[in-house]
Enzyme design. Structure first.
Site, PDB file in Angstrom:
ATOM      1  N   SER A   8       1.549  -7.761  -0.859  1.00 44.91           N
ATOM      2  CA  SER A   8       2.266  -8.740  -0.161  1.00 44.91           C
ATOM      3  C   SER A   8       1.832 -10.182  -0.031  1.00 44.91           C
ATOM      4  CB  SER A   8       2.341  -8.074   1.160  1.00 44.91           C
ATOM      5  OG  SER A   8       1.212  -8.223   2.088  1.00 44.91           O
ATOM      6  N   SER A   9       0.389 -10.175  -0.341  1.00 46.12           N
ATOM      7  CA  SER A   9      -0.146 -11.750  -0.456  1.00 46.12           C
ATOM      8  C   SER A   9       0.632 -12.624  -1.852  1.00 46.12           C
ATOM      9  CB  SER A   9      -1.553 -11.843  -0.571  1.00 46.12           C
ATOM     10  OG  SER A   9      -1.989 -11.006  -1.787  1.00 46.12           O
ATOM     11  N   THR A  56       0.782  -1.136  -0.263  1.00 46.02           N
ATOM     12  CA  THR A  56      -0.068   0.107  -0.256  1.00 46.02           C
ATOM     13  C   THR A  56       0.831   1.169   0.125  1.00 46.02           C
ATOM     14  OG1 THR A  56      -1.705  -0.981   1.200  1.00 46.02           O
ATOM     15  CG2 THR A  56      -1.832   1.194   1.484  1.00 46.02           C
ATOM     16  N   THR A  94       1.356  -4.534   4.070  1.00 48.83           N
ATOM     17  CA  THR A  94       1.268  -5.057   5.456  1.00 48.83           C
ATOM     18  C   THR A  94       0.498  -6.433   5.773  1.00 48.83           C
ATOM     19  OG1 THR A  94      -0.966  -3.856   5.516  1.00 48.83           O
ATOM     20  CG2 THR A  94       0.917  -2.365   6.176  1.00 48.83           C
ATOM     21  N   ASP A  95      -0.259  -6.856   4.678  1.00 54.04           N
ATOM     22  CA  ASP A  95      -0.809  -8.150   5.073  1.00 54.04           C
ATOM     23  C   ASP A  95       0.098  -9.178   5.488  1.00 54.04           C
ATOM     24  OD1 ASP A  95      -3.240  -6.991   4.116  1.00 54.04           O
ATOM     25  OD2 ASP A  95      -3.335  -7.693   2.300  1.00 54.04           O
TER      26      ASP A  95
END
Length: 363
Positions: free
Chosen positions: A89-90, A47, A121-122
């Site tokens: 990030s996934s 993000t 951040t995930d």
């Protein structure tokens, strides 16, 4: 401690995006006083490098954001920015983090005061934990990101990035390993967890709270971490063993394990209830998997408190599971328990070593 490594870009199933090193426009000759610290900024996207569309709702990766963010940083630190990827990030994979380790080691061995890694951040807490298994330099490796896109009102990315750079250059950060910095607070990699999917105050450390507060010149340390456990020498592999995670709950007897070939999994993590419990009907299935040579680690789906080894003794309790060969995850949440089991299996750890390494996180 130094360890052997490969310095080139690793072979990856999907090419890693790379950009030439580029120094952002800071003219050190124009700055009076002592030489500025040099911090290398590596970016994987997230993000912090996204922008919203005209509706103010949908955010997507934006290639122009990196330079804009870096130019907002404090002039007391010289920044070199290298983009590794710009994805959510996934979608990150171990080979991305292997590349981070290669470049971060090269940067600090070349004189950088520290390294900052921007990350979605995930899964940031997972990458921090995984990187900490292999990070063996005194200089800090600091992860940060943002909860709001770069062009959103109240964007938190610039402040988080400034604080991460200050942490990377801070004298008190030497020897603290991999850190996560959000909202002016510093979290140790092995304790940090994402606690909100929306708030800018999205990260906490369980059970200790943040390790430090970020100051202009140095950190304000609140405590020092324990010696890191499960440290692995060398460089991490491009991929990790197959470890699945199953969530236990009301009416869940893990019947999906019936008929599952032992060679279809390298390990299993169960996100149990309470202090690490499953139903009585699930225990024979767990025991069969363990007898077939598949290690099973039991964590808890509860946000705080971790698993126990001695509080309850009934079918499906932690005592029963341990007697059947399961290992308790302690303070590690399921996602980190999975990573630690993967790391240990990648270096051929047997059941005894797996148990010993997880004991370091026991309550």
């Amino acid at each position: 401690m130094s360890s052997p490594e490969t310095t080139g870009t690793p072979t990856s199933p999907i090419p890693v995006q790379s950009a030439p090193d580029r120094d952002l426009p800071y003219d050190s000759s124009a700055v009076p006083g002592p030489p500025r610290a040099h911090v290398v900024l590596l970016s994987l996207g997230g993000t912090i490098f996204m922008k919203q569309d005209e509706t103010g709702l949908r955010a997507a990766p934006d290639t122009s954001t990196g330079g804009d963010l870096a130019r907002t940083l404090i002039d007391a630190v010289a920044i070199t920015h290298e983009e590794i990827a710009n994805v959510g990030s996934s979608s990150l994979r171990p080979y991305h983090l292997r590349e981070v380790l290669v470049r971060a080691r090269r940067a600090v061995d070349g004189g950088a005061a520290g390294v900052v890694l921007t990350h979605g951040t995930d899964t940031l807490e997972e990458s921090a934990f995984l990187l900490n298994r292999w990070w063996d330099r005194e200089q800090p490796l600091v992860l940060t990101g943002a909860m709001r896109p770069a062009n959103a009102p109240g964007a938190d990315g610039p402040g988080n990035l400034r604080d991460a750079v200050r942490t990377a250059a801070a004298p008190s950060a030497r020897g603290l390993g991999v850190l996560a910095v959000f909202d002016a607070m510093v979290h140790p990699a092995d304790r940090v967890t994402k606690t909100s999917s929306r708030s800018v105050d999205a990260f906490a450390s369980e059970p200790s709270g943040p390790m430090a507060l970020v100051g202009e010149e140095d950190l304000r340390l609140l405590y020092l971490p324990l010696e890191p456990s499960a440290q692995i020498e060398g460089i991490m592999p491009n991929s990790l063993p197959r470890v699945a995670t199953i969530v236990a709950g009301l009416g869940e007897d893990l019947s999906l394990l019936d008929g599952l070939p032992a060679d279809s999994l390298d390990g299993l993590v169960i996100a149990g209830v309470g202090m690490g419990h499953v139903s009585a009907a699930a225990v024979p299935r767990v025991a069969r998997l363990i007898s077939d040579g598949v290690p099973v680690v039991v964590a808890t789906r509860v946000a705080t408190g971790g698993t126990s080894t001695r509080h309850y003794d009934y079918p499906g309790s932690e005592v029963d599971l341990i007697e059947n060969g399961a290992v308790m995850a302690g303070a590690l949440p399921p996602q980190k328990a999975r990573l630690l089991l993967q790391v240990l299996l990648s270096v051929g750890a047997d059941h005894e070593r797996i148990r010993e390494e997880f004991e370091a996180y026991a309550y």
